[in-house]
Design a protein around this motif. Sequence first.
Motif, PDB file in Angstrom:
ATOM      1  N   VAL A  55      73.848  32.441  99.072  1.00  0.00           N
ATOM      2  CA  VAL A  55      74.699  33.582  98.748  1.00  0.00           C
ATOM      3  C   VAL A  55      76.014  33.073  98.171  1.00  0.00           C
ATOM      4  O   VAL A  55      76.733  32.299  98.819  1.00  0.00           O
ATOM      5  CB  VAL A  55      74.969  34.448  99.990  1.00  0.00           C
ATOM      6  N   GLY A  56      76.342  33.513  96.960  1.00  0.00           N
ATOM      7  CA  GLY A  56      77.630  33.204  96.367  1.00  0.00           C
ATOM      8  C   GLY A  56      78.637  34.265  96.756  1.00  0.00           C
ATOM      9  O   GLY A  56      78.538  35.413  96.331  1.00  0.00           O
ATOM     10  N   ALA A  57      79.607  33.871  97.582  1.00  0.00           N
ATOM     11  CA  ALA A  57      80.688  34.774  97.997  1.00  0.00           C
ATOM     12  C   ALA A  57      82.015  34.108  97.670  1.00  0.00           C
ATOM     13  O   ALA A  57      82.997  34.250  98.399  1.00  0.00           O
ATOM     14  CB  ALA A  57      80.585  35.063  99.491  1.00  0.00           C
ATOM     15  N   ASP A  58      82.038  33.382  96.563  1.00  0.00           N
ATOM     16  CA  ASP A  58      83.158  32.509  96.240  1.00  0.00           C
ATOM     17  C   ASP A  58      84.024  33.028  95.096  1.00  0.00           C
ATOM     18  O   ASP A  58      84.645  32.255  94.365  1.00  0.00           O
ATOM     19  CB  ASP A  58      82.671  31.088  95.943  1.00  0.00           C
ATOM     20  N   GLY A  59      84.082  34.354  94.956  1.00  0.00           N
ATOM     21  CA  GLY A  59      85.150  34.954  94.173  1.00  0.00           C
ATOM     22  C   GLY A  59      84.928  35.071  92.686  1.00  0.00           C
ATOM     23  O   GLY A  59      83.867  34.784  92.133  1.00  0.00           O
ATOM     24  N   HIS A  60      86.009  35.546  92.064  1.00  0.00           N
ATOM     25  CA  HIS A  60      86.072  35.872  90.646  1.00  0.00           C
ATOM     26  C   HIS A  60      85.537  34.732  89.774  1.00  0.00           C
ATOM     27  O   HIS A  60      84.798  34.950  88.826  1.00  0.00           O
ATOM     28  CB  HIS A  60      87.546  36.147  90.334  1.00  0.00           C
ATOM     29  N   HIS A  61      85.947  33.512  90.089  1.00  0.00           N
ATOM     30  CA  HIS A  61      85.548  32.332  89.312  1.00  0.00           C
ATOM     31  C   HIS A  61      84.440  31.577  90.034  1.00  0.00           C
ATOM     32  O   HIS A  61      84.495  30.354  90.173  1.00  0.00           O
ATOM     33  CB  HIS A  61      86.739  31.416  89.085  1.00  0.00           C
ATOM     34  N   SER A  62      83.433  32.264  90.488  1.00  0.00           N
ATOM     35  CA  SER A  62      82.382  31.727  91.351  1.00  0.00           C
ATOM     36  C   SER A  62      81.788  30.412  90.840  1.00  0.00           C
ATOM     37  O   SER A  62      81.201  30.344  89.760  1.00  0.00           O
ATOM     38  CB  SER A  62      81.269  32.765  91.497  1.00  0.00           C
TER      39      SER A  62
END
Length: 447
Positions: free
Chosen positions: A161-168
């Motif tokens: 799961v990518g939950a690492d923001g605007h600039h993922s």
Amino acid sequence: MDSMDYDVIIVGASIAGCTAATAYGRAGLRVALVERHRSPQAHKTLCGHFVLGGTHDVLERMGFWQPMLAQGAAVTTGLGVWTGAGWVVPRPDGAVPPAISLRRSKLDPLLRGIAGATPGVDLLLGRRVVGLVEDAAGAVVGVVTSDGGAERAELRARLVVGADGHHSTVARLARVAEDRAPNHRFLFWTYYEGATMNGPGDGQVWPLDPDIAVCIPVDDGLTQVGVFPAKDRLPEFTAERVAAFDRFVARLPDGPTLAGARRVSNLIGTTDYPCVRRDPTPRPGLALIGDAATASDPVPAVGCGWAFRSAAWLADSTAGTLASGADLRRALRSYRRAHRFIDRYDALGRQEALAQPPNRLQRAVRTAAVTDPYVARRLAMFAMRAADPSVLLNPKVAVRALVGSGTRRTREAASVLPPGGRPRAADAGAAVRPRRAPKASAGQHDA
């Protein structure tokens, strides 16, 4: 490289990541929550932290609402909205759920603490994702992390799961396409101690066409004042940022009284915040939540709510399947369907981010909401993202707003409706909106 096995790997331990990790852990799954910051007190800076009322049920269900209140969060039961025809005064009647605001310096550590204390969740601080692990068919089956040195660790799971923001970083490593749209406004805000609100409601919004301003209570008894000017005013703010901000606020009709108030922070914001959208289920074994999936226009304050809600939707859709060992494809399709709620509102937000003058229908809805409780309530439900956009964008509301009485006005109302009688999103989409400024130092967008 060391190898570890989990049910779920979540990259990013801010709102979305901590919500998902907590939900999965409570479902009995083994979760790796990977966070690049080493300190558990780390927090997002550029975020306005106003969580719209449509997220209230998720916060209650996750057990976050009361801990947020214990940290001093401010609850907003209704926002006054200024119009040229007068104020839209909120009428709390239980139909519109309350909003809540807790600064990210308190919220992020709170959620991280809850997630890290959940059985089954391993909170891995100071670990940066530097690669993805794929199987022979191209599905994502894990991540490679680094602690900043030469050592690497390979973590494997059925779902990443990518939950690492605007600039993922996860989205970049997975080569996920971005759909970017411009934002023709910029934003700045600050906090005051001792400010007095003069408009109706727990907070106020000024749609000044094309500029927007907000005044919202936050934790510790502070008041957040924010401005969202159109970009043609950038030279004014570039030349003398604080003075331009003060002039803007001083001219607000029934604006806050700041005489005697103490400003307790620098101006926070950014001169550019584009809208970014990615497919939330871009590849087998991979899902995106929060800003990694959709970073919307900050004016309507949707970002924190979308983070909480998308994380909860993903866990609701996939936890049972992960526990049973069944095929994830159907579960991820279920999450994708739930995410369409965000997509519909994001399409409206992209139109509003162009800072165009309101059309006749938008003006009519605002004006009608001043005196018509039916329109005002639906406008509030729309603004709080507490129902599908059709709660406001429907023929009955359009005709009621446009038609006072008489055949001529009826024809007028019909003339702004497209064939089939349903208002276009661009026509009625943002009659009014609360805000969600981001919070903190200029130029940062990541969680």
